[in-house]
Design a protein around this motif. Sequence first.
Motif, short mmCIF file in Angstrom:
data_model
loop_
_atom_site.label_atom_id
_atom_site.label_comp_id
_atom_site.label_asym_id
_atom_site.label_seq_id
_atom_site.Cartn_x
_atom_site.Cartn_y
_atom_site.Cartn_z
N SER A 9 93.48 154.08 51.57
CA SER A 9 93.55 152.63 51.47
C SER A 9 93.99 152.03 52.79
O SER A 9 94.86 152.57 53.46
N THR A 10 93.37 150.93 53.15
CA THR A 10 93.77 150.24 54.37
C THR A 10 95.01 149.41 54.12
O THR A 10 95.64 148.94 55.06
N GLY A 11 95.34 149.21 52.87
CA GLY A 11 96.58 148.52 52.53
C GLY A 11 96.59 147.03 52.76
O GLY A 11 97.66 146.44 52.81
N THR A 12 95.44 146.40 52.91
CA THR A 12 95.45 144.95 53.06
C THR A 12 95.43 144.31 51.68
O THR A 12 95.03 144.94 50.69
N PRO A 13 95.87 143.06 51.57
CA PRO A 13 95.78 142.38 50.27
C PRO A 13 94.35 142.39 49.72
O PRO A 13 94.16 142.50 48.51
N ALA A 14 93.36 142.29 50.60
CA ALA A 14 91.96 142.27 50.15
C ALA A 14 91.57 143.60 49.49
O ALA A 14 90.96 143.61 48.41
N THR A 15 91.89 144.72 50.13
CA THR A 15 91.53 146.02 49.54
C THR A 15 92.35 146.29 48.28
O THR A 15 91.84 146.88 47.32
#
Length: 168
Positions: A9-15
């Motif tokens: 996971s890239t860990g952004t709110p979007a992902t």
Amino acid sequence: MSKKKNTHSTGTPATTLLDRESVPYTVHSYVHDPSVENYGMEAAEAIGVPASRVFKTLLVSTGEPGPAALVVGIVPVDRSLDLKAMAVALGLKKVEMADPAVAERRTGYVVGGISPLAQRNRSRTLLDASALAHETVYVSGGHRGLDLELAPADLQRLTEAEIAAISH
């Protein structure tokens, strides 16, 4: 398109939103060149897709007080946001581009990496009608150098976007 091609996971709110909603998407990362000013065209070239499939997230000011003062427009990176068409779609006489610092505070993302997904404060959103011509589209994943590929119907649903011809 698989459920999620990235295993990290890239860990952004979007992902995080896409994962939580079980939306199929693909992560496309690239090295952002700090000297580049056209972030969207850089993304299209870096991931090797037509610019008409890569969409930028822009905020406009309606001049109204409160939360309704900012509206999100999502348009292809090879086109411009048509402010007059945006105003008409919103039932207003005019809108203007929002101050970049205000856009960053409102969304929680930096300019060039503003995702239409999982913004800090949700805004009314319009998605350019051209998105519906594609099986998948690309939007910022929450920072420069990160794009997410997903179905336009999922993008529309998650952002509660209205469809309108807002680019030229």
